[in-house]
Design a protein around this motif. Sequence first.
Motif, mmCIF file in Angstrom:
data_model
loop_
_atom_site.group_PDB
_atom_site.id
_atom_site.type_symbol
_atom_site.label_atom_id
_atom_site.label_comp_id
_atom_site.label_asym_id
_atom_site.label_seq_id
_atom_site.Cartn_x
_atom_site.Cartn_y
_atom_site.Cartn_z
ATOM 1 N N ILE A 122 8.311 135.953 -61.390
ATOM 2 C CA ILE A 122 9.009 135.503 -62.577
ATOM 3 C C ILE A 122 8.263 135.127 -63.696
ATOM 4 O O ILE A 122 8.637 135.555 -64.786
ATOM 5 C CB ILE A 122 10.003 134.094 -62.134
ATOM 6 N N THR A 126 8.361 137.798 -66.998
ATOM 7 C CA THR A 126 9.024 137.362 -68.201
ATOM 8 C C THR A 126 7.840 137.007 -69.344
ATOM 9 O O THR A 126 8.051 137.027 -70.494
ATOM 10 C CB THR A 126 9.774 135.932 -68.143
ATOM 11 N N THR A 133 14.993 135.101 -71.489
ATOM 12 C CA THR A 133 14.588 134.546 -70.283
ATOM 13 C C THR A 133 13.001 133.882 -70.471
ATOM 14 O O THR A 133 12.867 132.769 -69.782
ATOM 15 C CB THR A 133 14.650 135.383 -68.815
ATOM 16 N N GLN A 248 16.755 136.971 -53.957
ATOM 17 C CA GLN A 248 16.058 137.112 -55.256
ATOM 18 C C GLN A 248 15.099 135.768 -55.441
ATOM 19 O O GLN A 248 14.163 135.847 -56.221
ATOM 20 C CB GLN A 248 16.990 137.542 -56.035
ATOM 21 N N GLN A 249 15.676 134.626 -54.962
ATOM 22 C CA GLN A 249 15.008 133.447 -54.978
ATOM 23 C C GLN A 249 13.403 133.537 -54.423
ATOM 24 O O GLN A 249 12.541 133.104 -55.035
ATOM 25 C CB GLN A 249 15.840 132.349 -54.539
ATOM 26 N N TYR A 252 11.579 136.685 -56.255
ATOM 27 C CA TYR A 252 11.118 136.635 -57.611
ATOM 28 C C TYR A 252 9.911 135.558 -57.858
ATOM 29 O O TYR A 252 9.107 135.730 -58.852
ATOM 30 C CB TYR A 252 12.172 136.192 -58.542
ATOM 31 N N LYS A 297 23.329 134.886 -62.499
ATOM 32 C CA LYS A 297 22.309 135.712 -62.076
ATOM 33 C C LYS A 297 21.079 134.825 -61.156
ATOM 34 O O LYS A 297 21.273 133.594 -61.397
ATOM 35 C CB LYS A 297 21.433 136.573 -62.990
ATOM 36 N N TYR A 299 18.410 134.728 -60.727
ATOM 37 C CA TYR A 299 16.836 133.801 -61.569
ATOM 38 C C TYR A 299 17.292 132.718 -62.380
ATOM 39 O O TYR A 299 16.341 132.028 -62.734
ATOM 40 C CB TYR A 299 16.253 134.863 -62.485
ATOM 41 N N TYR A 300 18.443 132.429 -62.543
ATOM 42 C CA TYR A 300 18.849 131.239 -63.101
ATOM 43 C C TYR A 300 18.410 130.037 -62.620
ATOM 44 O O TYR A 300 17.906 129.022 -63.301
ATOM 45 C CB TYR A 300 20.531 131.206 -63.461
ATOM 46 N N LEU A 302 15.700 129.830 -60.955
ATOM 47 C CA LEU A 302 14.084 129.942 -60.613
ATOM 48 C C LEU A 302 13.094 128.868 -61.467
ATOM 49 O O LEU A 302 12.375 128.260 -60.814
ATOM 50 C CB LEU A 302 13.477 131.180 -61.099
ATOM 51 N N SER A 347 5.980 143.800 -61.382
ATOM 52 C CA SER A 347 6.364 143.284 -62.636
ATOM 53 C C SER A 347 5.733 143.749 -64.056
ATOM 54 O O SER A 347 6.110 143.543 -65.182
ATOM 55 C CB SER A 347 6.272 141.625 -62.454
ATOM 56 N N ASN A 363 12.534 146.182 -59.025
ATOM 57 C CA ASN A 363 12.531 145.867 -60.368
ATOM 58 C C ASN A 363 13.054 147.046 -61.442
ATOM 59 O O ASN A 363 12.187 147.547 -62.040
ATOM 60 C CB ASN A 363 11.314 145.221 -60.719
#
Length: 500
Positions: A122, A126, A133, A248-249, A252, A297, A299-300, A302, A347, A363
Amino acid sequence: MAATSHRAAPAPFATGPVLGIAAAVAAALTALSGRYGYHRDELYFLAAGDHPAWGYVDQPPLTPLLARAATAVFGNSPAGLRVPATLACAAVVVLVAALARELGGGRAAQLLAACCAAASGIVLGTGHMVSTTTFDLLAWVLICLLALRALRTGDGRWWLAAGAAAGIGLLNKYLVVLLLVVLVAAVLAVGPRRTSRGGWWVAGAAVAAAVALPNVWWQAAHGWPQLTVAGGISSDDGAENRLMFVPQQIVYLSPLFVPVWIAGWRRLWRDPALRRARAMALAYPLLCALVLLTGGKPYYALPLLLVLLAAGCEPVAGWMTRTARTARTVAVAAAVAVSAAMSALFSLPLLPPGGLSVVNAVNPEQGEQIGWPALVDAVGTGWSRIPAERRAHAVIFAENYGEAGALTRYGPRHGLPRPYSGHMSYADWGPPPTSADGPVLLVHQDGSDRVTRHFTGCRQVARVDNRHGVDNEEQHAAVVLCTGTARPWPELWPALRHFY
């Protein structure tokens, strides 16, 4: 701000090693920042930055304005645009180490926290691309650090700083509200409640509201379009988001870091020495429940997982120094190295574009950086089919903001006019003038007929090929030439507007 608590101050910050790790991450991101191309969202941010406002239908103003500033200073290229993202990523690495220190971690724990943050998917993902994000993650981690400082010292003035960070975060992405809700609820539930006395919470909230007020005013004046966008995300992807929430937790962040953040949660919840920070252990499951309830989602949630990760680095560092310390240190170093390699592969733009098929399945944001110049080339081919004497009345209309953003960025080199679109805030920047009565050159994704029914005499004149075989959203998009519109543009425009 002087501490008012009898608790011992945190250990000295491992400044040199932590900054060295952050600098290494920034150097790697800089070296790779121009390897592919813009992401569709980045193209949209560039276009939005050319239409400065206090808000847009799907986001506050900060990210588009940062995109405009970055390209003005560093050049209008993917590498120039991504400088703020690189700096934000480096700052997150430093802040996660600072969180470990705030939670009682010594030099080894801080260094481990910085390494884990730098190796997580993550943070790297990002940091590579400009997105809301990117700066949302930075805001959340900073707010958590300031909140923990307030809880440790009992000095309510730290809530003013947290409020300022929250206000700036709200100018970037509204998800910060979820963090504020769960933090307040958690502190009220498990304490320490003394920090809510004296009005500092209220003052911090007032600072946040004052900073965010211009954008809130804009949203209210425009009928709260962000709620429409959020509702579309939940209705379209809510079931999938809930199904993929736990996987995904794990993915990511890194599957190999699961023991670390579980240890961090147990430590925050059970360790009497960290009772002041127990609210963070409760805040994470509260946030997960909120995200699952709303269909948000995965990733909110994370950013709070990074807090748990930072908390877990102290017991892991202690485990490394006990018996068989060499073997344990090697095991942890190997886990971080493997995580960094996996995260970078999925990534960052390490592979040649033609080798993205497997990565893109995990991804898809990787693939969305490929092929935008080829799309504009295909539109240029379609434009050449329009007789020269009719081009003054012709319009290029794109189905989505990625296509429109690519045409805005690359179209002038082909002699193409400004594109129009009904997607998101592009709808606010149109419609075409009434005198533009045709022909109309449409661009739409393969298999979509959302827009063609509003036009007459349509025939396909080109098809997009990104030339790398990458199966992204615009691969094989159709370029369609139509004789005109079914109705005049002012009447047609409301039907062309869409939010997802």
